[in-house]
Design a protein around this motif. Sequence first.
Motif, short mmCIF file in Angstrom:
data_model
loop_
_atom_site.label_atom_id
_atom_site.label_comp_id
_atom_site.label_asym_id
_atom_site.label_seq_id
_atom_site.Cartn_x
_atom_site.Cartn_y
_atom_site.Cartn_z
N GLU A 185 -51.76 -53.82 6.18
CA GLU A 185 -52.51 -52.66 5.65
C GLU A 185 -53.10 -52.44 4.95
OE1 GLU A 185 -50.87 -48.80 7.12
OE2 GLU A 185 -49.27 -49.62 8.23
N HIS A 186 -52.29 -52.82 3.87
CA HIS A 186 -53.02 -53.15 2.10
C HIS A 186 -52.16 -54.89 2.23
CE1 HIS A 186 -53.45 -49.10 2.26
NE2 HIS A 186 -53.95 -48.79 0.99
N ASP A 187 -53.81 -54.62 1.35
CA ASP A 187 -53.27 -56.88 0.66
C ASP A 187 -52.18 -56.10 -0.81
OD1 ASP A 187 -54.09 -58.46 2.26
OD2 ASP A 187 -55.67 -59.34 0.88
N ARG A 188 -52.91 -55.14 -1.06
CA ARG A 188 -51.44 -55.61 -2.57
C ARG A 188 -51.53 -54.01 -3.03
NH1 ARG A 188 -50.78 -55.01 -8.58
NH2 ARG A 188 -52.21 -56.51 -9.34
N PRO A 189 -50.45 -52.96 -2.66
CA PRO A 189 -50.68 -51.38 -2.18
C PRO A 189 -50.56 -51.58 -4.19
CG PRO A 189 -48.82 -52.74 -1.17
CD PRO A 189 -49.60 -54.00 -1.61
N ASP A 190 -50.82 -50.28 -4.23
CA ASP A 190 -50.81 -49.60 -6.03
C ASP A 190 -49.92 -49.68 -6.33
OD1 ASP A 190 -53.64 -49.70 -6.35
OD2 ASP A 190 -53.50 -47.34 -5.75
N SER A 191 -49.18 -50.03 -7.50
CA SER A 191 -47.82 -49.82 -7.90
C SER A 191 -47.46 -48.93 -8.12
CB SER A 191 -47.71 -50.96 -9.50
OG SER A 191 -47.14 -52.14 -9.08
N LEU A 192 -46.48 -47.72 -8.63
CA LEU A 192 -46.27 -46.92 -8.48
C LEU A 192 -44.59 -46.51 -9.22
CD1 LEU A 192 -46.23 -43.82 -7.09
CD2 LEU A 192 -43.42 -44.35 -6.01
N THR A 193 -45.25 -45.56 -10.57
CA THR A 193 -44.35 -45.36 -11.68
C THR A 193 -43.81 -44.06 -11.59
OG1 THR A 193 -45.62 -47.01 -13.04
CG2 THR A 193 -43.65 -45.42 -14.49
N LEU A 194 -42.90 -44.39 -11.16
CA LEU A 194 -42.15 -42.64 -10.86
C LEU A 194 -41.64 -41.80 -12.41
CD1 LEU A 194 -40.12 -42.95 -7.75
CD2 LEU A 194 -42.14 -41.45 -8.20
N PRO A 195 -41.63 -40.70 -12.86
CA PRO A 195 -41.20 -40.29 -14.14
C PRO A 195 -39.17 -40.14 -14.79
CG PRO A 195 -41.35 -38.27 -12.65
CD PRO A 195 -42.02 -39.40 -12.16
N ALA A 196 -39.26 -40.50 -15.35
CA ALA A 196 -37.31 -40.92 -15.52
C ALA A 196 -38.24 -39.56 -16.86
CB ALA A 196 -36.99 -41.52 -16.07
N GLN A 197 -36.15 -38.01 -16.76
CA GLN A 197 -36.38 -37.17 -16.84
C GLN A 197 -35.24 -37.35 -17.35
OE1 GLN A 197 -37.33 -34.34 -14.62
NE2 GLN A 197 -39.31 -34.08 -15.53
N ILE A 198 -35.06 -36.65 -18.77
CA ILE A 198 -33.80 -36.68 -19.64
C ILE A 198 -32.89 -35.16 -19.35
CG2 ILE A 198 -32.43 -36.10 -21.88
CD1 ILE A 198 -34.85 -38.00 -23.01
N VAL A 199 -32.15 -35.21 -18.46
CA VAL A 199 -31.02 -33.99 -18.89
C VAL A 199 -30.34 -33.88 -19.72
CG1 VAL A 199 -31.13 -35.48 -15.97
CG2 VAL A 199 -29.16 -33.50 -16.99
N PRO A 200 -30.66 -32.59 -20.19
CA PRO A 200 -29.86 -31.62 -21.69
C PRO A 200 -28.43 -31.60 -21.18
CG PRO A 200 -31.53 -30.64 -21.67
CD PRO A 200 -31.38 -31.33 -20.28
N ARG A 201 -27.81 -32.23 -21.84
CA ARG A 201 -26.27 -31.14 -22.28
C ARG A 201 -25.58 -31.60 -22.92
NH1 ARG A 201 -26.53 -33.67 -15.58
NH2 ARG A 201 -25.23 -36.03 -16.16
N ASP A 202 -24.27 -32.37 -23.47
CA ASP A 202 -23.40 -31.74 -24.16
C ASP A 202 -22.86 -33.11 -25.04
OD1 ASP A 202 -23.38 -29.47 -23.26
OD2 ASP A 202 -21.74 -29.60 -22.37
N SER A 203 -23.76 -33.87 -25.13
CA SER A 203 -23.17 -35.34 -25.84
C SER A 203 -24.02 -35.25 -27.55
CB SER A 203 -22.94 -36.47 -24.77
OG SER A 203 -24.67 -37.28 -24.27
N VAL A 204 -25.70 -34.69 -27.11
CA VAL A 204 -25.84 -34.96 -28.60
C VAL A 204 -25.45 -33.20 -29.26
CG1 VAL A 204 -27.76 -35.26 -29.48
CG2 VAL A 204 -27.79 -36.11 -27.31
N ALA A 205 -25.15 -33.33 -31.07
CA ALA A 205 -25.02 -32.28 -31.54
C ALA A 205 -25.54 -32.44 -32.68
CB ALA A 205 -23.44 -32.30 -31.38
N ARG A 206 -25.44 -31.36 -33.20
CA ARG A 206 -26.28 -31.41 -34.40
C ARG A 206 -25.96 -31.39 -35.29
NH1 ARG A 206 -30.92 -28.71 -34.93
NH2 ARG A 206 -30.60 -28.33 -33.20
N LEU A 207 -25.81 -31.77 -36.74
CA LEU A 207 -25.37 -33.13 -37.06
C LEU A 207 -24.94 -32.13 -38.03
CD1 LEU A 207 -24.46 -36.08 -38.52
CD2 LEU A 207 -26.46 -36.51 -39.67
N ALA A 208 -23.97 -31.75 -38.49
CA ALA A 208 -22.79 -31.39 -39.55
C ALA A 208 -23.30 -31.28 -40.86
CB ALA A 208 -21.24 -31.40 -39.80
#
Lengths: 312, 312
Positions: free
Chosen positions: B289-312
């Motif tokens: 159906e397609h000789d060469r389908p378009d490439s696909l780039t999906l988003p990568a999302q950061i899910v914020p949790r607790d392993s990044v803390a403000r520097l004291a």
Amino acid sequence: VVQAAETLGYRSNAIARAMRSGRTSTIGLVIADISGSFFDRATLAIIRTAAASGYQTLVLNTDEDLEAEADAVGVLLNKRVDGLIVVTSSRTGHDHLLDGDQLVAPLVFLDRRADDVPACVVSTDDRSAAREAVAIFVEHGRRKIGMLSTSSTIAGRRLSYTSPQAISTMSDRVGGFQEGLAAAGLEFREDWLVFTDTDHETATAAAIELLSRRERPTAILASNSETALALLQACQQLDLKVAEDLSLIGFDDPTWARLMRPALTMVSRPVYELGSAAVEKLLLQITGEHDRPDSLTLPAQIVPRDSVARLA
Amino acid sequence: VVQAAETLGYRSNAIARAMRSGRTSTIGLVIADISGSFFDRATLAIIRTAAASGYQTLVLNTDEDLEAEADAVGVLLNKRVDGLIVVTSSRTGHDHLLDGDQLVAPLVFLDRRADDVPACVVSTDDRSAAREAVAIFVEHGRRKIGMLSTSSTIAGRRLSYTSPQAISTMSDRVGGFQEGLAAAGLEFREDWLVFTDTDHETATAAAIELLSRRERPTAILASNSETALALLQACQQLDLKVAEDLSLIGFDDPTWARLMRPALTMVSRPVYELGSAAVEKLLLQITGEHDRPDSLTLPAQIVPRDSVARLA
DNA sequence: GTGAAAGCGCTAACAG
DNA sequence: CTGTTAGCGCTTTCAC
């Protein structure tokens, strides 16, 4: 001549060779669920070990469904694979693996055995491990002990653990759990034995349900690492302290288990060895050295960490 | 007649059919490392999606080695698979995928792209995600930011990240990391960019080495969940507090990441979608159906949790 | 010793 | 429309 072939991009046709010789140098892996901490590593071991002997691996997933397993075996047989490694979703009902009283192909069962097929089984001693897990709970003064287990379905219906179709690892782990309770003089409470699907959401819901009851266990044996994770999630949501409020032992020991806080006490099984042993047993049959190699049961060892605490 | 065939246990021979028709209804999956939180789920997605369209999947592991990849492709071509999905271990050097300027077979690259092959790529936007991760560190006052990345080898030699062969995910993540530093006006310190193998012991050793230096980073971007685990292990052994002493963001988001304490901030990628999209793109080529389908780039999302803390 | 021919089980093409 | 046949590319056998 050889040079000419090279430049023309000649490739020997494995299909034609297979047709002529009757050998495809391909094995089929029929697996209940390739993702997950146990089977992904077992699969890697199988693919690698097979490749080392010149065999490629066709992997079919059954999603723990017996009909899908039968279909998968049919497809692989049509493709004339030289042998099969199957992680079955049932302990009986394997017409698809039998032709009269003969195996349809060289066959090794991985992790789970069947009652109705006389084939080699490569597995671990889960019954002892479950018994031992209960003993550890009891040593720590825990007497209200439950179990959260995954279970397979047939045609969409969840199997009871007493069903003759219930997979052997489940019966072994539940059986060992019951034996452990009996050995400690503890009553088996059926309502503290809960079954669920593997996926995190469903398993978490089941864990929450069990742990929110008026009377709830203070120690739970998880049938694999996914259910252990679900219990962790439930404890977090219910604000229960793992170890103190709920002691926990789970089957399988992925890397992350030792890095949880508290570090999780887990049943470690030799996954990679299991996979490569399965291939070796299968190759023995394919090459005709053994009609039916001996089954192999490897030990499962509990590695004690911090998720089991003495009852205050 | 049909009944007679049934009772005699007739099976249509897929080999003969393949020989005659030139189509095997088999696709080849050439994957760098099937175990591990990302690729096991991608593999599951591929196997399932392919099966839904009547295709079986031959899985070959290359252990991140380009020569093994070439061998694997050769084997699959000999077996006349209808198409290939490849997770390549290099960005160049794909003679094994080309026949002149034509592809040797319908082909989709998964997760990693190649510079020398004009094929469809299904991947995620890792560069943006890495840039964003650095921004999050900076927002929390962290200025000493390092990175721990896995890297592939060719014939046993570790590839530099500047090498033209370095896999694209690595260059993208390292590139995004550097761009993030530049955007914040921070200097890129090459000595805080460390490469390692994926296995837990080696990665942990690398993490410990980096974190025991006189001058060490206070935030580290981990190139996948295995290196994140290694950093956790290192923190534990060095008695460093995750988040406070070492803030941490890792690529990929397995279930266990949210259950760590502190819960890990991770880059979540749509693994399953990636796998099934790869199959769909491949089927488009196979059916013509397609000789060469378009490439696909999906988003990568950061899910914020607790392993990044403000520097004291 | 080398080289030709038969046949694996299927499907596409063709003849009846 | 149904039934026969040729041939896919290899290996094994058999004749020379």
